[in-house]
Scaffold this active site. Sequence first.
Site, PDB file in Angstrom:
ATOM      1  N   SER A 173     -24.437  83.792  25.717  1.00  0.00           N
ATOM      2  CA  SER A 173     -24.620  84.871  24.749  1.00  0.00           C
ATOM      3  C   SER A 173     -25.193  86.095  25.443  1.00  0.00           C
ATOM      4  O   SER A 173     -25.801  85.996  26.510  1.00  0.00           O
ATOM      5  CB  SER A 173     -25.578  84.441  23.636  1.00  0.00           C
ATOM      6  OG  SER A 173     -26.918  84.456  24.096  1.00  0.00           O
ATOM      7  N   ASP A 174     -25.004  87.261  24.843  1.00  0.00           N
ATOM      8  CA  ASP A 174     -25.753  88.421  25.287  1.00  0.00           C
ATOM      9  C   ASP A 174     -27.203  88.236  24.832  1.00  0.00           C
ATOM     10  O   ASP A 174     -27.514  87.369  24.020  1.00  0.00           O
ATOM     11  CB  ASP A 174     -25.167  89.709  24.709  1.00  0.00           C
ATOM     12  CG  ASP A 174     -25.439  90.915  25.597  1.00  0.00           C
ATOM     13  OD1 ASP A 174     -26.431  90.877  26.348  1.00  0.00           O
ATOM     14  OD2 ASP A 174     -24.672  91.892  25.527  1.00  0.00           O
ATOM     15  N   TRP A 175     -28.095  89.053  25.323  1.00  0.00           N
ATOM     16  CA  TRP A 175     -29.536  88.901  25.118  1.00  0.00           C
ATOM     17  C   TRP A 175     -29.866  88.932  23.618  1.00  0.00           C
ATOM     18  O   TRP A 175     -29.752  89.963  22.973  1.00  0.00           O
ATOM     19  CB  TRP A 175     -30.256  90.038  25.842  1.00  0.00           C
ATOM     20  CG  TRP A 175     -31.675  89.763  26.199  1.00  0.00           C
ATOM     21  CD1 TRP A 175     -32.761  90.062  25.452  1.00  0.00           C
ATOM     22  CD2 TRP A 175     -32.160  89.154  27.393  1.00  0.00           C
ATOM     23  NE1 TRP A 175     -33.899  89.677  26.107  1.00  0.00           N
ATOM     24  CE2 TRP A 175     -33.569  89.127  27.301  1.00  0.00           C
ATOM     25  CE3 TRP A 175     -31.551  88.625  28.531  1.00  0.00           C
ATOM     26  CZ2 TRP A 175     -34.377  88.592  28.309  1.00  0.00           C
ATOM     27  CZ3 TRP A 175     -32.353  88.108  29.513  1.00  0.00           C
ATOM     28  CH2 TRP A 175     -33.743  88.086  29.414  1.00  0.00           C
ATOM     29  N   GLY A 176     -30.247  87.792  23.073  1.00  0.00           N
ATOM     30  CA  GLY A 176     -30.588  87.722  21.657  1.00  0.00           C
ATOM     31  C   GLY A 176     -29.385  87.740  20.741  1.00  0.00           C
ATOM     32  O   GLY A 176     -29.509  88.059  19.554  1.00  0.00           O
ATOM     33  N   GLY A 177     -28.201  87.386  21.242  1.00  0.00           N
ATOM     34  CA  GLY A 177     -26.983  87.472  20.452  1.00  0.00           C
ATOM     35  C   GLY A 177     -26.653  86.239  19.637  1.00  0.00           C
ATOM     36  O   GLY A 177     -25.603  86.199  18.992  1.00  0.00           O
TER      37      GLY A 177
END
Length: 667
Positions: free
Chosen positions: A72-76
């Site tokens: 995932s992207d950061w916090g996605g």
Amino acid sequence: QELARGSVDVVMDERTLRELYLAPFEAAVVEGGALTVMNGYNRFRGEFCSHNAYLNHQVLKSEWGFPGFVVSDWGGVHETVAGALGGLDVEMHAGEAIRHFRAPLVEAVRDGRVPLAVVDEMARRVLYVMAKIGKLGGRERARGARNTADHHALAREVAEQAIVLLKNDRAVLPLSAGRVRRLLVIGANADVRHTSGGWSAEGKPLFETTPLQGLRGVLSPDVELTHIPGPFTEIYSPLPESVIATVDSSDLARGAAQKGWLVDYFAAETPAIRPSGEGFERVVDCHWGARPPSFASTRSARFKVEIIAPESGVYRFELLHDGKARLAVDGVQVIDSENPPSALRGATGSAELAAGRRHSLVVEFSRAAGEGRCSFGWRLPSRSPISPENLAARAKDADAVVFLTGNRLGHGRAQECEGADRPSLALPEGENEAVTAVLASRPDTVVVNQSGAPVDMPWADQASTLVQYWFSGMDGGTALARVLFGLVNPSGRLPFSIPRNLADTPAHALGEYGPVRVEYKEGLFIGYRWHDSRNIAPLFPFGHGLSYTTFAIGSPEPEFTSIRAGETLRVRVPVSNTGRKTGAEVVQLYLGHPVSSLPRPIRELRAFAKVSLQPGEIRLVELELPARAFSVWDDTAKTWRIDAGEYTLESGASSRALAAPVTVLLR
């Protein structure tokens, strides 16, 4: 689109998805052997990309045979079970900020919501990548090298080859080092380092050469080089990260510190004691009308930040807003302003700050019944504007004038970074007026635009000499100087069309831009495909770029004029250097299908090659069109197909500079 990127729902038809937006990822995975793939933040067809089983399972892992892991992207990630079942393998965050793929995933396996086999597969993919890169099995990895002379040379070469000569009507370029004794360089971009900005676009090279440094490096010490950075009007910019002392403490505890403004949101019409919510923003740039529906109940906000003043003196501040807005500096109110709904007006104030001292800024904003907009900017004491008339007068005395305009890395108007979209194609305030005034005084001015994307150039017809310069890495300044003074012959070509105005771009022409749901109604017709289909003349077409020599590109010569569907077609294109200097041309091959059962662009780039030629040299450039080049996605059959019939081949130096077409038959 970066607007509401963490929640916006992107919708497009399957053919557009396959032929345009998945194509580069497919090439990276299938041909390039990529080992990891990161999901986007947004929703796609109603589901977050990190939870999207169609993208992650069906397309990526099943159809493309991807063996690595999806991160995932950061916090996605938004939900444990949805992420695990949707094909996500690794939740990206730091420490305790990893929320969903820790204890909640263990619990989901224990109570049967996530099968154990799913977690086994996730772990297997991570281990596979670790094994492939030599992190498992005791295999010693080869040591690499960093910051070597070869790296420096490559960085400069890449920058040199990317620079695009857009216009050279008066043959002002290349400049002659022997004839230039007084060089005037105008514009802030001439001496700004860009690699440290832009959030995830940030780089950390051990040095970065600015254009001003590059010019000094190619000129003899006795040349008088004068730099006027501007600004050319009263410009207020967002706080740069380098001066901010406030850190998001909630993220700091999780190992992901960010500098910016602490925000309290209030349901009341004026900021009160008890907030209804809190947040963190890198800049004060409110636009409630463009925020997700969850902000509908928020009526006011208070932004707080502490800064370390970079210089001593009287600073100017601006709040551009509707509704009510106030600014306090070190507890002293310097702006108190009220505007009617939807009346976006600026209010200014000033305060004296001391270099190296910590100062506090507090912005309070109460939204009116309209858009709900408020942005903050400041101006340093040393950034007093110079008028266009003064600038034009000073330009008359120089032997040569180079004006560096363009965008900025970071946030705000005319700035490029992740997390925000530019509100228009406009250059920074005052730039167009300054460029226009200097061109009127010195028509031989070399205008250099530095940007990573198209910008408005209302003075482009007035300018005889125009260069497109990018955010060009650690030695871009040297590369630019070498191109301007003829040590390198420019050979870059535009990777996009530059429109004359924003309305000539499909997303804006069709009104598809907003924070909730965005439908790609233009389908395949983006960029030059859109301009060709609507008969719109761009300011500069896709693939355009000039040289200090000249070239002639002939019509394509296919190996066969008739082939079976599924075969590869080899095409030769004659190109000759008709000028007096060695240079490189980019031969472009476009394919069209005039009579098709599906809507298709008039032409599409299908192959290209850069070739270097000596003066008078003629060469046949060989290009290949594999079966995929002729293919379209069949939504009904859910596969690629090739239609029989006549196809056109066009070759040239851009999408609007093409030789006579030839026809091939697919049977």
